[in-house]
Design a protein around this motif. Structure first.
Motif, PDB file in Angstrom:
ATOM      1  N   TYR A  38       0.666  -1.126  -0.038  1.00 36.59           N
ATOM      2  CA  TYR A  38       0.017  -0.270  -0.114  1.00 36.59           C
ATOM      3  C   TYR A  38       0.908   1.149  -0.041  1.00 36.59           C
ATOM      4  N   GLY A  39       2.039   1.125   0.429  1.00 32.49           N
ATOM      5  CA  GLY A  39       3.094   2.238   0.490  1.00 32.49           C
ATOM      6  C   GLY A  39       3.468   2.715  -1.112  1.00 32.49           C
ATOM      7  N   THR A  40       3.097   1.777  -2.114  1.00 30.42           N
ATOM      8  CA  THR A  40       3.378   2.124  -3.312  1.00 30.42           C
ATOM      9  C   THR A  40       2.307   2.696  -4.104  1.00 30.42           C
ATOM     10  N   VAL A  41       1.062   2.762  -3.354  1.00 28.79           N
ATOM     11  CA  VAL A  41      -0.309   3.467  -4.156  1.00 28.79           C
ATOM     12  C   VAL A  41      -0.171   4.878  -3.937  1.00 28.79           C
ATOM     13  N   THR A  42      -0.280   5.475  -5.270  1.00 30.04           N
ATOM     14  CA  THR A  42      -0.288   6.926  -5.254  1.00 30.04           C
ATOM     15  C   THR A  42      -1.736   7.465  -5.153  1.00 30.04           C
ATOM     16  N   LEU A  43      -1.912   8.928  -4.979  1.00 26.97           N
ATOM     17  CA  LEU A  43      -3.506   9.527  -4.970  1.00 26.97           C
ATOM     18  C   LEU A  43      -3.868   9.372  -6.569  1.00 26.97           C
ATOM     19  N   ALA A  44      -2.864   9.518  -7.446  1.00 25.72           N
ATOM     20  CA  ALA A  44      -3.573   9.489  -8.645  1.00 25.72           C
ATOM     21  C   ALA A  44      -4.057   8.006  -9.174  1.00 25.72           C
ATOM     22  N   SER A  45      -3.303   7.091  -8.633  1.00 27.16           N
ATOM     23  CA  SER A  45      -3.838   5.705  -8.844  1.00 27.16           C
ATOM     24  C   SER A  45      -5.149   5.427  -8.425  1.00 27.16           C
ATOM     25  N   ARG A  46      -5.318   5.996  -6.837  1.00 23.78           N
ATOM     26  CA  ARG A  46      -6.639   5.786  -6.275  1.00 23.78           C
ATOM     27  C   ARG A  46      -7.745   6.495  -7.170  1.00 23.78           C
ATOM     28  N   LEU A  47      -7.187   7.806  -7.663  1.00 29.96           N
ATOM     29  CA  LEU A  47      -8.394   8.699  -8.467  1.00 29.96           C
ATOM     30  C   LEU A  47      -8.470   8.107  -9.826  1.00 29.96           C
ATOM     31  N   MET A  48      -7.739   7.510 -10.476  1.00 30.68           N
ATOM     32  CA  MET A  48      -8.029   6.641 -11.693  1.00 30.68           C
ATOM     33  C   MET A  48      -9.143   5.678 -11.432  1.00 30.68           C
ATOM     34  N   ALA A  49      -9.069   4.983 -10.250  1.00 30.83           N
ATOM     35  CA  ALA A  49     -10.070   3.924 -10.121  1.00 30.83           C
ATOM     36  C   ALA A  49     -11.395   4.555 -10.037  1.00 30.83           C
ATOM     37  N   VAL A  88      -7.152  20.628 -11.966  1.00 33.30           N
ATOM     38  CA  VAL A  88      -6.505  20.742 -10.539  1.00 33.30           C
ATOM     39  C   VAL A  88      -5.289  19.704 -10.603  1.00 33.30           C
ATOM     40  N   PRO A  89      -4.278  20.423 -10.497  1.00 32.92           N
ATOM     41  CA  PRO A  89      -3.000  19.863 -10.178  1.00 32.92           C
ATOM     42  C   PRO A  89      -2.911  19.036  -8.790  1.00 32.92           C
ATOM     43  N   LEU A  90      -2.665  17.788  -8.823  1.00 32.11           N
ATOM     44  CA  LEU A  90      -2.991  17.016  -7.607  1.00 32.11           C
ATOM     45  C   LEU A  90      -1.857  17.354  -6.622  1.00 32.11           C
ATOM     46  N   ARG A  91      -0.972  18.038  -6.591  1.00 31.23           N
ATOM     47  CA  ARG A  91      -0.199  18.807  -5.729  1.00 31.23           C
ATOM     48  C   ARG A  91      -0.982  19.684  -4.714  1.00 31.23           C
ATOM     49  N   ALA A  92      -1.843  20.442  -5.551  1.00 37.32           N
ATOM     50  CA  ALA A  92      -2.749  21.268  -4.697  1.00 37.32           C
ATOM     51  C   ALA A  92      -3.904  20.829  -3.985  1.00 37.32           C
ATOM     52  N   VAL A  93      -4.229  19.415  -4.158  1.00 34.36           N
ATOM     53  CA  VAL A  93      -5.324  18.972  -3.385  1.00 34.36           C
ATOM     54  C   VAL A  93      -4.876  18.601  -2.085  1.00 34.36           C
ATOM     55  N   THR A  94      -5.707  19.211  -1.192  1.00 34.57           N
ATOM     56  CA  THR A  94      -5.690  19.035   0.350  1.00 34.57           C
ATOM     57  C   THR A  94      -6.292  17.858   0.866  1.00 34.57           C
ATOM     58  N   ALA A  95      -7.550  17.670   0.034  1.00 34.33           N
ATOM     59  CA  ALA A  95      -8.469  16.187   0.462  1.00 34.33           C
ATOM     60  C   ALA A  95      -9.218  15.831  -0.344  1.00 34.33           C
ATOM     61  N   VAL A  96      -9.360  14.536  -0.539  1.00 34.03           N
ATOM     62  CA  VAL A  96     -10.463  14.056  -1.505  1.00 34.03           C
ATOM     63  C   VAL A  96     -11.398  13.000  -0.893  1.00 34.03           C
ATOM     64  N   ARG A  97     -12.870  13.462  -1.276  1.00 35.70           N
ATOM     65  CA  ARG A  97     -14.029  12.556  -0.734  1.00 35.70           C
ATOM     66  C   ARG A  97     -14.683  12.054  -1.814  1.00 35.70           C
ATOM     67  N   GLY A  98     -14.977  10.581  -1.528  1.00 33.12           N
ATOM     68  CA  GLY A  98     -15.682  10.078  -2.551  1.00 33.12           C
ATOM     69  C   GLY A  98     -14.977   9.199  -3.563  1.00 33.12           C
ATOM     70  N   ALA A  99     -13.699   8.918  -3.212  1.00 34.37           N
ATOM     71  CA  ALA A  99     -12.666   8.080  -3.892  1.00 34.37           C
ATOM     72  C   ALA A  99     -13.054   6.614  -3.695  1.00 34.37           C
ATOM     73  N   SER A 100     -12.722   6.008  -4.830  1.00 31.95           N
ATOM     74  CA  SER A 100     -12.947   4.541  -4.644  1.00 31.95           C
ATOM     75  C   SER A 100     -11.952   3.821  -3.730  1.00 31.95           C
ATOM     76  N   ASP A 101     -12.261   2.481  -3.166  1.00 33.61           N
ATOM     77  CA  ASP A 101     -11.413   2.102  -2.342  1.00 33.61           C
ATOM     78  C   ASP A 101     -10.356   1.324  -3.200  1.00 33.61           C
ATOM     79  N   ARG A 102     -10.419   1.211  -4.437  1.00 32.91           N
ATOM     80  CA  ARG A 102      -9.550   0.340  -5.217  1.00 32.91           C
ATOM     81  C   ARG A 102      -8.601   1.706  -5.941  1.00 32.91           C
ATOM     82  N   SER A 103      -7.638   0.968  -6.382  1.00 36.11           N
ATOM     83  CA  SER A 103      -6.584   1.562  -7.102  1.00 36.11           C
ATOM     84  C   SER A 103      -6.119   1.047  -8.631  1.00 36.11           C
ATOM     85  N   VAL A 104      -5.799   1.860  -9.510  1.00 34.82           N
ATOM     86  CA  VAL A 104      -5.347   1.213 -10.836  1.00 34.82           C
ATOM     87  C   VAL A 104      -3.878   1.734 -10.925  1.00 34.82           C
ATOM     88  N   PRO A 105      -2.967   0.546 -10.974  1.00 34.26           N
ATOM     89  CA  PRO A 105      -1.504   0.864 -10.858  1.00 34.26           C
ATOM     90  C   PRO A 105      -1.245   1.664 -12.210  1.00 34.26           C
TER      91      PRO A 105
END
Length: 178
Positions: A38-49, A88-105
């Motif tokens: 899980y330490g390799t999971v990125t915010l972008a991969s969670r958002l991709m899912a 939105v550049p992801l570095r500017a995001v302070t929190a995300v709500r409603g994201a999937s529990d999954r991720s897409v590597p």
């Protein structure tokens, strides 16, 4: 043959204890591997899912922005709203709500999904879309993205004044329908 029965019962008991100890070690190892992975999971991969789903992004000096997550790229996302879109550049995001529990590597992303922020901003420039630029210091500028550089964008305000905005100072670009 009672001693044989007792001996086999002892062996069965030892075998059961060994199996239980092995299973406990295996569960601990799997839990440790899961934490490490899980330490390799990125915010972008969670958002991709989460593409195609409604999410809310908290942004500094903007607040909460809600909409359908239409695109996710390398270090940016596109949130579709009513009569407006948000890049939105992801570095500017302070929190995300409603994201999937999954991720897409990221290895599973298409080449189009790997496009950077510059590509999204170039599309705005090509479309000549009216935008509201939200900056890290809280300032807002209504402008048209004119050109896109390596680490900045060039915008024109309605009075045709030029504005250079470094990507590091950009919190969001809100495109609006006229």
């Amino acid at each position: 043959m009672s001693w044989e029965h007792d001996l086999f019962a002892l062996f069965d008991d030892l075998e059961g204890q060994a199996a239980a100890a092995w299973e406990a070690d295996r569960e601990a190892e799997l839990a440790d591997r899961a934490r490490t992975e899980y330490g390799t999971v990125t915010l972008a991969s969670r958002l991709m899912a989460s593409r195609g789903h409604e999410v809310a992004l908290d942004l500094p000096h903007v607040g909460r922005v809600e909409g359908r997550l239409d695109r996710v790229g390398e270090q940016w996302c596109l949130l579709g709203g009513v009569r407006q879109d948000w890049i939105v550049p992801l570095r500017a995001v302070t929190a995300v709500r409603g994201a999937s529990d999954r991720s897409v590597p990221e290895v599973a992303w298409s080449p189009i999904d790997r496009l950077g922020l510059r590509a999204a901003l170039r599309r705005l420039a090509d479309a000549g879309a009216r935008c509201l630029l939200h900056l890290a210091d809280g300032a807002r500028h209504e402008a048209y993205v004119h050109r896109v550089g390596a680490d900045f964008l060039e915008a024109r305000d309605p009075a045709d004044g030029e504005l250079l905005v470094p990507y590091a100072g950009l919190v969001a670009v809100q495109s609006r329908e006229d």
